[in-house]
Design a protein around this motif. Sequence first.
Motif, PDB file in Angstrom:
ATOM      1  N   THR A 148       9.054  29.064 -23.117  1.00  0.00           N
ATOM      2  CA  THR A 148       7.678  28.598 -23.334  1.00  0.00           C
ATOM      3  C   THR A 148       7.612  27.697 -24.559  1.00  0.00           C
ATOM      4  O   THR A 148       7.043  26.599 -24.516  1.00  0.00           O
ATOM      5  CB  THR A 148       6.734  29.807 -23.518  1.00  0.00           C
ATOM      6  N   MET A 149       8.194  28.167 -25.646  1.00  0.00           N
ATOM      7  CA  MET A 149       8.137  27.406 -26.898  1.00  0.00           C
ATOM      8  C   MET A 149       8.856  26.065 -26.782  1.00  0.00           C
ATOM      9  O   MET A 149       8.464  25.079 -27.391  1.00  0.00           O
ATOM     10  CB  MET A 149       8.752  28.223 -28.036  1.00  0.00           C
ATOM     11  N   LEU A 150       9.954  26.044 -26.025  1.00  0.00           N
ATOM     12  CA  LEU A 150      10.763  24.826 -25.917  1.00  0.00           C
ATOM     13  C   LEU A 150      10.140  23.798 -24.964  1.00  0.00           C
ATOM     14  O   LEU A 150      10.579  22.645 -24.924  1.00  0.00           O
ATOM     15  CB  LEU A 150      12.177  25.167 -25.438  1.00  0.00           C
ATOM     16  N   GLY A 151       9.166  24.217 -24.178  1.00  0.00           N
ATOM     17  CA  GLY A 151       8.535  23.280 -23.242  1.00  0.00           C
ATOM     18  C   GLY A 151       9.380  23.029 -22.003  1.00  0.00           C
ATOM     19  O   GLY A 151       9.447  21.903 -21.490  1.00  0.00           O
ATOM     20  N   VAL A 152       9.999  24.096 -21.503  1.00  0.00           N
ATOM     21  CA  VAL A 152      10.881  23.952 -20.337  1.00  0.00           C
ATOM     22  C   VAL A 152      10.055  23.660 -19.090  1.00  0.00           C
ATOM     23  O   VAL A 152       9.044  24.312 -18.838  1.00  0.00           O
ATOM     24  CB  VAL A 152      11.716  25.241 -20.165  1.00  0.00           C
ATOM     25  N   ASN A 153      10.476  22.674 -18.323  1.00  0.00           N
ATOM     26  CA  ASN A 153       9.811  22.357 -17.045  1.00  0.00           C
ATOM     27  C   ASN A 153      10.851  21.901 -16.030  1.00  0.00           C
ATOM     28  O   ASN A 153      12.035  21.782 -16.353  1.00  0.00           O
ATOM     29  CB  ASN A 153       8.666  21.350 -17.248  1.00  0.00           C
ATOM     30  N   PHE A 185      18.999  23.709  -8.804  1.00  0.00           N
ATOM     31  CA  PHE A 185      18.203  22.926  -9.751  1.00  0.00           C
ATOM     32  C   PHE A 185      18.256  23.599 -11.115  1.00  0.00           C
ATOM     33  O   PHE A 185      18.244  24.820 -11.208  1.00  0.00           O
ATOM     34  CB  PHE A 185      16.732  22.848  -9.307  1.00  0.00           C
ATOM     35  N   VAL A 186      18.295  22.803 -12.177  1.00  0.00           N
ATOM     36  CA  VAL A 186      18.209  23.388 -13.508  1.00  0.00           C
ATOM     37  C   VAL A 186      17.009  22.777 -14.251  1.00  0.00           C
ATOM     38  O   VAL A 186      16.754  21.577 -14.150  1.00  0.00           O
ATOM     39  CB  VAL A 186      19.501  23.197 -14.328  1.00  0.00           C
ATOM     40  N   PRO A 187      16.295  23.618 -14.987  1.00  0.00           N
ATOM     41  CA  PRO A 187      15.150  23.131 -15.768  1.00  0.00           C
ATOM     42  C   PRO A 187      15.604  22.253 -16.928  1.00  0.00           C
ATOM     43  O   PRO A 187      16.800  22.159 -17.231  1.00  0.00           O
ATOM     44  CB  PRO A 187      14.500  24.415 -16.286  1.00  0.00           C
ATOM     45  N   ASN A 188      14.644  21.627 -17.578  1.00  0.00           N
ATOM     46  CA  ASN A 188      14.946  20.710 -18.670  1.00  0.00           C
ATOM     47  C   ASN A 188      13.764  20.704 -19.639  1.00  0.00           C
ATOM     48  O   ASN A 188      12.667  21.146 -19.268  1.00  0.00           O
ATOM     49  CB  ASN A 188      15.194  19.301 -18.100  1.00  0.00           C
ATOM     50  N   VAL A 189      13.982  20.228 -20.848  1.00  0.00           N
ATOM     51  CA  VAL A 189      12.855  20.086 -21.784  1.00  0.00           C
ATOM     52  C   VAL A 189      12.317  18.652 -21.812  1.00  0.00           C
ATOM     53  O   VAL A 189      11.402  18.351 -22.561  1.00  0.00           O
ATOM     54  CB  VAL A 189      13.213  20.530 -23.223  1.00  0.00           C
ATOM     55  N   TYR A 190      12.894  17.776 -20.990  1.00  0.00           N
ATOM     56  CA  TYR A 190      12.301  16.440 -20.851  1.00  0.00           C
ATOM     57  C   TYR A 190      11.060  16.587 -19.974  1.00  0.00           C
ATOM     58  O   TYR A 190      11.078  17.296 -18.963  1.00  0.00           O
ATOM     59  CB  TYR A 190      13.296  15.476 -20.212  1.00  0.00           C
ATOM     60  N   ASP A 191       9.996  15.921 -20.337  1.00  0.00           N
ATOM     61  CA  ASP A 191       8.732  16.023 -19.615  1.00  0.00           C
ATOM     62  C   ASP A 191       8.832  15.212 -18.310  1.00  0.00           C
ATOM     63  O   ASP A 191       8.795  13.978 -18.337  1.00  0.00           O
ATOM     64  CB  ASP A 191       7.625  15.483 -20.534  1.00  0.00           C
ATOM     65  N   PHE A 192       8.961  15.936 -17.192  1.00  0.00           N
ATOM     66  CA  PHE A 192       9.165  15.241 -15.919  1.00  0.00           C
ATOM     67  C   PHE A 192       7.924  14.482 -15.457  1.00  0.00           C
ATOM     68  O   PHE A 192       8.037  13.513 -14.703  1.00  0.00           O
ATOM     69  CB  PHE A 192       9.643  16.218 -14.842  1.00  0.00           C
ATOM     70  N   ALA A 193       6.746  14.901 -15.905  1.00  0.00           N
ATOM     71  CA  ALA A 193       5.537  14.121 -15.585  1.00  0.00           C
ATOM     72  C   ALA A 193       5.643  12.750 -16.263  1.00  0.00           C
ATOM     73  O   ALA A 193       5.294  11.721 -15.670  1.00  0.00           O
ATOM     74  CB  ALA A 193       4.291  14.868 -16.053  1.00  0.00           C
ATOM     75  N   TYR A 194       6.147  12.756 -17.503  1.00  0.00           N
ATOM     76  CA  TYR A 194       6.351  11.476 -18.195  1.00  0.00           C
ATOM     77  C   TYR A 194       7.389  10.639 -17.443  1.00  0.00           C
ATOM     78  O   TYR A 194       7.215   9.438 -17.241  1.00  0.00           O
ATOM     79  CB  TYR A 194       6.781  11.713 -19.655  1.00  0.00           C
ATOM     80  N   MET A 195       8.475  11.292 -17.018  1.00  0.00           N
ATOM     81  CA  MET A 195       9.528  10.554 -16.314  1.00  0.00           C
ATOM     82  C   MET A 195       8.990   9.884 -15.044  1.00  0.00           C
ATOM     83  O   MET A 195       9.352   8.743 -14.725  1.00  0.00           O
ATOM     84  CB  MET A 195      10.685  11.487 -15.965  1.00  0.00           C
ATOM     85  N   GLN A 196       8.125  10.592 -14.324  1.00  0.00           N
ATOM     86  CA  GLN A 196       7.558   9.990 -13.107  1.00  0.00           C
ATOM     87  C   GLN A 196       6.694   8.777 -13.446  1.00  0.00           C
ATOM     88  O   GLN A 196       6.668   7.811 -12.688  1.00  0.00           O
ATOM     89  CB  GLN A 196       6.765  11.040 -12.313  1.00  0.00           C
ATOM     90  N   ARG A 197       6.033   8.852 -14.604  1.00  0.00           N
ATOM     91  CA  ARG A 197       5.262   7.666 -15.033  1.00  0.00           C
ATOM     92  C   ARG A 197       6.208   6.519 -15.415  1.00  0.00           C
ATOM     93  O   ARG A 197       5.912   5.358 -15.169  1.00  0.00           O
ATOM     94  CB  ARG A 197       4.329   8.023 -16.202  1.00  0.00           C
ATOM     95  N   GLU A 198       7.348   6.858 -16.002  1.00  0.00           N
ATOM     96  CA  GLU A 198       8.356   5.820 -16.286  1.00  0.00           C
ATOM     97  C   GLU A 198       8.762   5.127 -14.989  1.00  0.00           C
ATOM     98  O   GLU A 198       8.845   3.898 -14.920  1.00  0.00           O
ATOM     99  CB  GLU A 198       9.614   6.436 -16.918  1.00  0.00           C
ATOM    100  N   ALA A 199       9.027   5.957 -13.978  1.00  0.00           N
ATOM    101  CA  ALA A 199       9.486   5.404 -12.697  1.00  0.00           C
ATOM    102  C   ALA A 199       8.403   4.542 -12.058  1.00  0.00           C
ATOM    103  O   ALA A 199       8.698   3.533 -11.411  1.00  0.00           O
ATOM    104  CB  ALA A 199       9.879   6.549 -11.757  1.00  0.00           C
ATOM    105  N   ALA A 200       7.142   4.949 -12.269  1.00  0.00           N
ATOM    106  CA  ALA A 200       6.019   4.204 -11.691  1.00  0.00           C
ATOM    107  C   ALA A 200       5.683   2.947 -12.486  1.00  0.00           C
ATOM    108  O   ALA A 200       4.833   2.153 -12.084  1.00  0.00           O
ATOM    109  CB  ALA A 200       4.785   5.114 -11.605  1.00  0.00           C
ATOM    110  N   GLY A 201       6.324   2.799 -13.626  1.00  0.00           N
ATOM    111  CA  GLY A 201       6.083   1.615 -14.439  1.00  0.00           C
ATOM    112  C   GLY A 201       4.848   1.713 -15.318  1.00  0.00           C
ATOM    113  O   GLY A 201       4.362   0.709 -15.848  1.00  0.00           O
TER     114      GLY A 201
END
Length: 502
Positions: A148-153, A185-201
Amino acid sequence: AAVDNAPAIVIGSGYGAAVAALRLGQAGIRTLVIEMGRLWNTAGSDGKVFCSTSAPDQRSMWFRTRTEAPLATFLWLDLVNKDIGRYPGVLDRVHYDHMSVYVGRGVGGGSLVNGGMAVTPPQSYFSEQFPGVDATEMYNTYFPRARTMLGVNTVDPTWFESTEWYKFTRTSRKAAANAGLKTTFVPNVYDFAYMQREAAGTATKSALAGEVIYGNNYGKKSLDKTYLAAALGTGNVTIHTLERVRAVQRAADGTYTLTADRIDVTGAVVETKQYSCTYLFLGGGSLGTTELLVRARETGALPALDASVGTGWGTNGNVMTGRANHIWDTVGANQATMPVMGIDDWANTSNPVFAEIAPLPMGLEHWISLYLAITKNPERASFTYDAATDSAKLGWTAAQSAVSVSMAKKLFDRINAANATIYRYDLFGGNKTFADDFCYHPLGGCVLGRATDNYGRVKGYPHLYITDGSLVPGSIGVNPFVTITALAERGMARILAEDTAP
Ligand code: FDA
């Protein structure tokens, strides 16, 4: 020189240190964090805090004149490494005789440079490695708290299946499946919602711009954005940067005194400082903490340290390899730098391996599947103190790395056989198919329950504690930072309840 006093001092600012700082601050204890690297919060002339991977500059590596990236070559050409200016850059590669170890330098430690994979080990293996720790409590309380603290998603599986950015992962998954191997699948602390916005430009690219080992400018929840931000928010925590602690002593009244060298950006020592504290928390990581204590024992500063200090070190069985796919099995010119899948063959008792499907973003199609394998290598090494250089030497041998290679090779031979593919020979220098001379997961040196009690209290020295990866006995079977964080949470909960005055 004047002595700076604080009730509590934390050395380092990686996972273990950040947990200590937050929990001390929340307990109302004034705490000073001492970190040898810099604070990464100001943009360079390019407008970015961290430099890019493709055009690294002085910000990339810790006092080097040339970068030392994990993949030295491509098609046997030295295309990867670049000349840089000497500077306290964010990634260090610490060289020992037969092993070099990558570590992060800066406020946030390894969280600034790592792949963000936030993996909880199988409970059975955790129990095997930590027989003295109540696993039920870990899995019910401290692992969830850490995540929770690390922001795992987790990556959205639908997006994962369709995006060009994870084609490399899907191709590796198919090759593993052809060999009858399971992927997960393995979780990550990179914000995947942000990554999808990166992909969307619609957001500035970071993980989709090759950023990782020299720092991510956006999207990554490194410790400076999570634990350390919260620690500073308590109002009780201060961080000193560009100060390297080199000696720890215990005064007659039981307090600890530290000697730290403050450096400037050229690396010159501009001041030698003395600190004093009641409670001392060591969070310099497996290499940093172990070196401080081995030195303290052997120079007579802390002579009662246990003989096990400096022992039980391992690489988490790390070994890297690359396979060449068939021309129709493309991996894509565009690759996200955050891994989201592993080949999980840990339950194979005759050859346990967990292999991260690693990205190799080069901006062109190269048909390479890259992996960071974590093998159950039982080999361990010790650090000894070298008085001539005032540093710790690591006794790891090439034969000990060969154990990791042979385990990884069994797995990847299976994948190659099932797919009629071969290894890549051009990636690691000397026509090597396995990179066995570096690791990302240094673990141990001051193992929990041996160098310390069952909570990280250093044996023989009241109010001296270890909270970092040096507690883990050389192997944890998955990427380690979630375990390091959860163990630190467990230790801090106990220490604050029992050792500190209200
Ligand atoms: P950590 O090394 O994080 O922090 C120690 C800090 O103390 C550093 O900032 C250091 O500068 C400082 N320090 C040391 N000695 C000092 C001294 N004497 N005085 C002052 N400061 C001192 N793990 C994972 O779970 N998932 C992943 O995807 C990855 N990927 C990955 C990629 C790469 C490139 C690397 C290098 C590492 C990973 N890791 C990883 C590993 C992970 O980053 C690592 O296990 C943790 O950062 C270790 O946490 P610690 O708290 O032990 O120390």
